[in-house]
Structures are given as structure tokens and as C-alpha cells.
Design an enzyme around this catalytic site. Structure first.
Site, PDB file in Angstrom:
ATOM      1  N   ASP A 266      -1.460  -6.298  -9.602  1.00 48.03           N
ATOM      2  CA  ASP A 266      -1.596  -4.858  -9.685  1.00 48.03           C
ATOM      3  C   ASP A 266      -0.681  -4.272  -8.607  1.00 48.03           C
ATOM      4  OD1 ASP A 266      -4.500  -2.794 -10.430  1.00 48.03           O
ATOM      5  OD2 ASP A 266      -2.389  -2.272 -10.170  1.00 48.03           O
TER       6      ASP A 266
HETATM    7  C1  GLC Z   1      -2.638   0.976 -10.854  1.00 52.49           C
HETATM    8  C2  GLC Z   1      -3.804   0.428 -11.673  1.00 52.49           C
HETATM    9  C3  GLC Z   1      -3.399  -0.416 -12.850  1.00 52.49           C
HETATM   10  C4  GLC Z   1      -2.066   0.077 -13.393  1.00 52.49           C
HETATM   11  C5  GLC Z   1      -1.019  -0.199 -12.314  1.00 52.49           C
HETATM   12  C6  GLC Z   1       0.378   0.273 -12.741  1.00 52.49           C
HETATM   13  O1  GLC Z   1      -2.952   0.967  -9.488  1.00 52.49           O
HETATM   14  O2  GLC Z   1      -4.822  -0.271 -10.963  1.00 52.49           O
HETATM   15  O3  GLC Z   1      -4.449  -0.338 -13.822  1.00 52.49           O
HETATM   16  O4  GLC Z   1      -1.727  -0.611 -14.590  1.00 52.49           O
HETATM   17  O5  GLC Z   1      -1.366   0.392 -11.061  1.00 52.49           O
HETATM   18  O6  GLC Z   1       0.403   1.675 -12.801  1.00 52.49           O
END
Ligand code: GLC
Length: 710
Positions: A266
Site C-alpha cells: 500500500d
Molecule cells: C491508499 C489506500 C489503498 C489505495 C492506495 C493507492 O492509501 O489504502 O486502498 O489503493 O493508497 O491509492
């Protein structure tokens, strides 16, 4: 040529820097020259089309496809090996056409419609040069204070599994290499929904059996459906960050579930191992994460900066690096990116997508109350529309909608007027001198209540999920007029309605349901669509009742207040406001006696694939055709570990014409009767199992006990 052969050929030609480059995902926010330089030198494997980690609540549509095409051209024509970049974006529940939030979609219990929606979504996203979306979010959610519960399929492992399969198959299509197919991403692996107190990113802890029985199934279903990527979750479980857990990211995800795509971190989750306090710096964070099996690094550049040194120092083996590169190349090859690296050119039928969005919104909305048949409205009924959501458009797009356009949204007022004409008057009720002044004489007040889409989603948790006081006051004032009061609830998460409910004759939960939300509300209120949604998450009476969910473990003392036996809190009625799987229709469905083709079965025959055929008759006893989700729950009467009061193990959404009766069948086999025991063995233990079939989880109207004999 065989994909694995192509991977071997590529790998043997790659330098160490080029291998590490494949593990590096950068943000499109970097300046163009810098980006092209990195790409040309083989230092970029992926690009995320987002500028911040809160992409879900930031503006910023994909506008400049040519820009992304230019970057891709730099990779395929300007870099030494011409390996294409995989472009990823959070296309969570819609792209240009926006569908209901995933929690709402799950409340449709309509797998086919959900799959169709994600087929539409993927085909729209692919046209914008998107090869990969970071969805479905599969975190089991039992706490509506947590803003991200709205992105999930709710509180049940079985429903979550069915939705996972539908979403992945919709996104990835029948053939991954088709130009309209894009890679799906099962996230956030794992246990994120347990965030303590419903506070995002907070501590989580769960026993191994519970992790396997409740939190893993949806991910297992996604893997079985062929999901190509998985994203780790931010949380630690009992002190072990998921981002650096080899047990979870390799032993469980690959060893137990058989996942063979790649794992993406993430946003900055690798670097955040420093915040967790398990890494002293970026370098150690990179070492921990890659050795755990986290293949690709989202935007913190820990990998690109440190992997080469870590390999030279022997802290990461070249084999570990090669494995990560293989996983990434495998997905790129399966997607056909080497053959078609740029956005396709096909045409889509936007009208058809809007029709699907309207149908799914109509099946996701849940009729929670309908006293004295307050609904449906008659077309000549004089309606006063009031409340904060009557004319609003943007809210219906919901959180994590990056490319939807609120100008495409039909508001509730527009849709209601399109049907009721000048018998529908829209007023903005207002408070004057503490008096709620309601306008105009009418037969019915339709109060459009709700919350902004910025009140849910990532990092948008609420300590109090009560309906806002001014909205309760509006309903109370309207009720004093002695007219019918219909509440349309445009909230993304389950809210606590104990204060509001007494003033409403009818309550329609409209969620945040996308571009066609207003039309779907009008379709239901005027009876053009018979509501069929069933809530995928329990609705508490008050915030203090959280957590409250239907499949809790059986206790020593009588505290089954969820089912009306015993009481935990003295200051509120025992049961939740509305139970899991609950939802009304404009007609009545009667579920008859549960029949089974056999009463007993030996464990050996069960293990050999035999099972029970359960059937019920379902009668539409009303005067309106409609759909009903017939739900099958199982209770394991005696087992080696404490098991839930009952668990959803089957559902079928059926259409029954008024006055007709249909026969509905379910199969119960090893899968439905099994669970992970204390030794983490997936097992069925001999004994009695009680089968419930009904309209929601509290059903007692159809019971049958079957028995497994050793
Ligand atoms: C965010 C979220 C995740 C998302 C990623 C990219 O912090 O936790 O669900 O896909 O970053 O935006």
C-alpha cells in the site's frame, strides 16, 4: 511461447538494476523529464495514476491519455529491453459511470449484476490507459465507525467471498489478455477491518483460527477467481506488521491460498515499517519487506534505492529478487502488455452502462421500514421533498471516485419531478428561531437525509454514527404535520437510527449509489422497482452498541440479544436496529419448511464430495412481482472449538411473480460444513448441524437438523 519461458528469457537478459526497476512503482506526480529519464534507464516497473495517498478523496481525473502513452512509449521503445510499464489506478466502484459503493453492491446480493458492473468499469478504465485497478477491497468489516467499511463487502465471510469472485471476474474478464480486461487487486491483505475502535490504521489482533475462518475466505475466493495482484494492509497483527510478515505474505497467501500473481505495497507501507518501529531506516524496511514476499514498492522508493546494496551485502538473495521480478513479469505477460501496451480504441455503450448502474443501484438500496404500506407513492400524490440530499449530486458519487463527474448524476429531486411532475415540490426546510419551518401543504414528506462522501472512506472514521441531530429534528417536525414521512438515507455506512426511526413511516437506505442514484430512488419510491436489497452489515441502534454483528461466537451465559435472547446493555433494547441480511419488499415472501434429501451422511462420503440437497418452497404471497434473497445459515451444534451462533453458507436471489411459488435448492457439502480448528486444519467434525433458511439472519421460520456420522 509459454509465459514462464518468456519470463526466463527476460530475466536472463536483465541487469541487476533492471530487475530492481521492475519492483519500483512511482507516482505520476513526478515531473515528466525526470520520469522519462528513470523509465529509459529501466528503473520503473509501474506507475500509479495518483498524486497522493488519499487519491480517493482528491480531485484529479485522468485527462491526459497522450501523456501516459508518451511515458509508455519511452518504456517500450526507449529502454534497453522495452519492458512495458503497468499503469495502476484506484477505480474502486466506477470510472466515468459510477456504480454504488461496494458495501451497497454487496447489499444487492446479486453476483451477476455486480460482475456486469465491474465488466463495465474495467472496459471504461482500460480506455484511459489503465491496466490495473486497486480493487476489490475485501476487508471483513464489523465496525461502521471505520470509514473504509463502505469500500468492503460487509461483515460476512461467505458474502464477501461471493462478491470477491464476482468483482474479480468482472474486472479481469474472460481472458486476461483481452484489451478490455485489466488486473484486479485483492486488498488489503489482511485484518485491516479489525482496526481497534474503528480508528483507521490502528492496532489489530486476531487469533489464527479466526483469521482463517473469517478474514481469509474472501481473499481465497479472489485467488480462486484468478486475481492477479494483492495489496498488503497498513496494520500490524499482534505486533507483526503485515508488510514484513513472511508468514502472511508468502506462507499463507502463496502457500495456503495458491496465489501466483504479485504483491503490491500500500502507499508507502514499506517505509512505514519505520513508523511501526520495526525498521531503523528505509534500507532495513526494504530488506524486511522484500524478504517477506512484498514484490512491488508503491512510491516510497525504498526498493530502488537500497535493494542493490542489500544484495551486495547478502541481506537479500538474488533468488528473492528474481522471484519478485518473475511475479511481476508474469502478470504483465498474462495481461498481454507486451503485445498491446497502449490504451485500446474500442467503443463502449455508455447508455448500457448507465442502465446497469441504475439496475444495480435499485437492487442495492434497502427498504428498512414501510409502515402501513406508506410506499410505493402514487403518481398523483403531492410530495414535499426536503432535506440536505434532495438536490445534491456529488454525494452520490461516494468516496474513492476519481473519474466520476457529478454533472452526470441525476439528483433525487430531478428524478422525482420527472415522475411526479408539479405534484413534487422541492423545499429546503430550514430552522428559523429554533423552529423547523416546513413548507407547503402536501400528502407526503420525502426527507432526503445523508452524509457527505468526505465523511467516509480512508481516514474518515466517526466516533458517533448517529443520524445528525438537525436531520432527526426535520423528521420530527415533519411528523408533527400528521403527514406521511418517508426518509431516503444517503449515508455511505450504516448509521444509528434509533432516534430517527419513530418519526418515519418508511425508510429507504439509498447508500451512495453513483451516477444513477436519483433515478433508482424514484424508481423504488414510485414502485417501478420493487426493492430487494438486504443489508450486508448489521445496523446498530446507537454507536455504543458497536461492534455488533450476526455471526458472533456462542457465549457461556445468555447474551444472544442479537436474536432476542438475553440482554447486554440495560440502556437500549436488546436487538440491533436491523440485522444482517434484512430488507423489505413491496410484497411478502413466505418461506416454507426446509426439506433435505437425507438426514445423515457419513464423514467419508462427505469428504468424497457427497452432501445434502436442501430445498424450500418460496411463495410470493403479495400482489407485486419481486425478487427475494433466500438465505441459508448453518449452526454447528457441538464442535471442538466455540463456533458462531450461525453462519451464512448459501443465498439465492430469485424472482417470483405475485401469487406464485417456486422451489429453491441449496447444496451443503464439505465446504459449507467445514471450519479451521485450533490446529488450523480445515475440518468437518461428526455431529448435528442445524440449517436455517429465511429472509434474514434471524430467521427461525425454517429449521432442519442434519447429521454427519463418523
Ligand atoms: C491508499 C489506500 C489503498 C489505495 C492506495 C493507492 O492509501 O489504502 O486502498 O489503493 O493508497 O491509492
Amino acid at each position: 511461447m509459454d509465459i514462464e519461458k518468456r519470463i526466463n528469457n527476460l530475466l536472463s537478459a536483465m541487469t541487476l538494476e533492471e530487475k530492481i526497476g521492475q519492483l519500483n512503482q512511482i507516482s505520476s506526480a513526478k515531473n515528466e523529464e525526470k520520469l522519462k529519464e528513470l523509465i529509459k534507464n529501466g528503473k520503473v516497473g509501474s506507475l500509479i495514476m495518483a498524486n497522493t495517498c488519499f487519491a480517493g478523496s482528491e480531485e484529479g481525473r485522468v485527462e491526459n491519455i497522450e501523456y501516459f502513452k508518451e511515458l509508455q512509449r519511452t518504456a517500450v521503445e526507449g529502454s534497453r529491453l522495452g519492458i512495458p510499464i503497468i499503469f495502476g489506478r484506484d477505480v474502486i466502484h466506477g470510472h466515468h459511470t459510477v456504480y454504488p459503493l461496494p458495501l451497497a453492491m454487496a447489499s444487492s446480493f446479486n453476483d451477476e449484476l455486480v460482475k456486469t458492473a465491474y465488466r463495465d468499469i474495467a472496459s471504461e478504465a482500460a480506455l484511459d490507459h489503465i491496466h490495473w485497478t486497486f480493487t476489490p477491497m475485501l476487508d471483513l468489516s464489523r465496525d461502521p465507525r471505520w470509514g473504509r467499511c463502505v469500500e468492503s463487502p460487509g461483515e460476512d465471510p461467505y458474502l464477501g467471498s461471493r462478491m470477491a469472485a464476482a468483482m474479480v471476474k468482472g474486472i479481469q474478464g474472460d481472458k486476461l489478455s483481452d484489451e478490455s480486461s485489466i488486473a484486479a487487486c485483492a486488498k488489503h491483505f489482511i485484518g485491516y477491518g479489525l482496526s481497534e475502535g474503528g480508528r483507521d490504521y490502528h492496532h489489530t489482533d486476531v487469533s489464527e483460527p479466526s483469521l482463517h475462518n473469517y478474514y481469509l475466505p474472501a481473499f481465497g475466493a479472489a485467488v480462486k477467481a484468478g486475481v492477479q495482484t494483492v495489496m498488503n494492509s497498513f496494520n500490524e497483527i499482534g505486533g507483526q506488521p503485515v508488510a514484513s510478515s513472511r508468514y502472511l505474505l508468502t506462507d499463507v497467501l502463496r502457500g495456503e491460498l495458491g496465489f501466483d500473481g504479485f504483491v503490491i505495497s500500500d502507499w508507502c507501507a514499506i517505509q512505514q515499517l519505520i513508523n511501526h518501529g520495526v525498521a531503523a531506516d528505509d534500507k532495513q524496511a526494504a530488506e524486511l519487506a522484500l524478504n517477506a514476499g512484498l514484490d512491488m514498492d508503491m512510491v516510497d522508493e525504498c526498493y530502488i534505492k537500497h535493494i542493490a546494496d542489500l544484495i551486495k551485502e547478502g541481506r537479500i538473495s538474488e533468488e528473492t529478487l528474481d522471484n519478485a521480478v518473475r511475479n511481476i513479469l508474469r502478470v504483465k505477460l498474462r495481461l498481454g502488455l507486451f503485445e498491446h501496451p497502449f490504451a485500446p480504441k474500442y467503443k463502449i455503450d455508455k447508455k448500457e452502462h448507465s442502465a446497469h448502474a441504475r439496475e444495480l443501484a435499485g437492487e442495492s438500496m434497502v427498504l428498512l421500514k414501510n409502515a402501513n404500506r406508506a410506499l410505493p407513492l402514487k403518481e398523483n400524490e403531492r410530495v414535499a421533498l426536503a432535506g440536505p440530499m434532495a438536490t445534491i449530486k456529488e454525494t452520490h458519487l461516494g468516496t474513492w471516485t476519481l473519474d466520476g463527474d457529478e454533472n452526470d448524476v441525476t439528483s433525487i429531486a430531478e428524478a422525482m419531478k420527472a415522475v411526479g411532475g408539479n405534484r413534487v415540490k422541492c423545499h429546503h426546510a430550514w430552522l428559523a428561531d429554533k423552529q423547523m419551518i416546513l413548507p407547503w401543504d402536501c400528502d407526503t414528506y420525502v426527507l432526503c437525509l445523508g452524509e457527505s462522501r468526505l465523511m467516509s472512506g480512508e481516514n474518515n472514521c466517526l466516533a458517533d454514527i448517529s443520524v445528525p441531530e438537525d436531520q432527526v429534528a426535520l423528521a420530527k417536525r415533519a411528523k408533527r404535520e400528521g403527514k406521511k414521512v418517508v426518509a431516503v438515507m444517503c449515508f455511505a455506512r450504516p448509521v444509528a437510527m434509533q432516534e430517527l426511526e419513530p418519526y418515519c413511516d418508511a425508510i429507504l437506505y439509498a447508500w451512495h449509489s453513483g451516477t444513477e442514484a436519483g433515478n433508482a430512488v424514484a424508481d423504488i419510491l414510485y414502485g417501478r422497482v420493487n426493492p430487494s436489497g438486504k443489508i450486508a452489515m448489521t445496523f446498530p441502534r446507537v454507536t455504543g452498541q458497536v461492534p455488533v454483528y450476526y455471526n458472533y461466537l456462542r457465549a457461556a451465559r445468555p447474551c444472544n440479544e442479537y436474536y432476542g435472547q438475553g440482554r447486554s446493555y440495560r440502556d437500549i433494547p436488546a436487538r440491533p436496529m436491523y440485522p444482517f441480511g434484512y430488507g423489505l419488499s413491496y410484497t411478502d415472501f413466505e418461506i416454507g419448511e426446509v426439506c433435505s434429501d437425507k438426514d445423515t451422511l457419513s464423514l467419508s462420503r462427505l469428504k468424497n464430495g457427497e452432501g445434502f440437497k436442501i430445498s424450500v418452497k418460496v411463495k410470493n404471497a403479495g400482489d407485486t412481482d419481486g425478487k427475494e434473497t433466500v438465505q441459508l445459515y448453518i449452526k454447528d451444534e457441538v464442535s471442538s472449538v466455540v463456533r458462531p451462533l450461525r453462519e451464512l453458507k448459501g443465498y439465492k436471489k430469485i424472482f417470483v411473480k405475485a401469487g406464485e411459488t417456486v422451489n429453491v435448492e441449496f447444496g451443503i457439502g464439505f465446504e459449507e460444513l467445514s471450519f479451521y480448528n485450533a490446529k488450523l486444519e480445515k475440518t468437518v467434525e461428526p455431529g448435528e448441524f442445524t440449517v436455517y433458511v429465511g429472509n434474514d439472519c434471524t430467521t427461525d421460520n425454517a429449521i432442519k437438523t442434519v447429521c454427519i456420522v463418523s
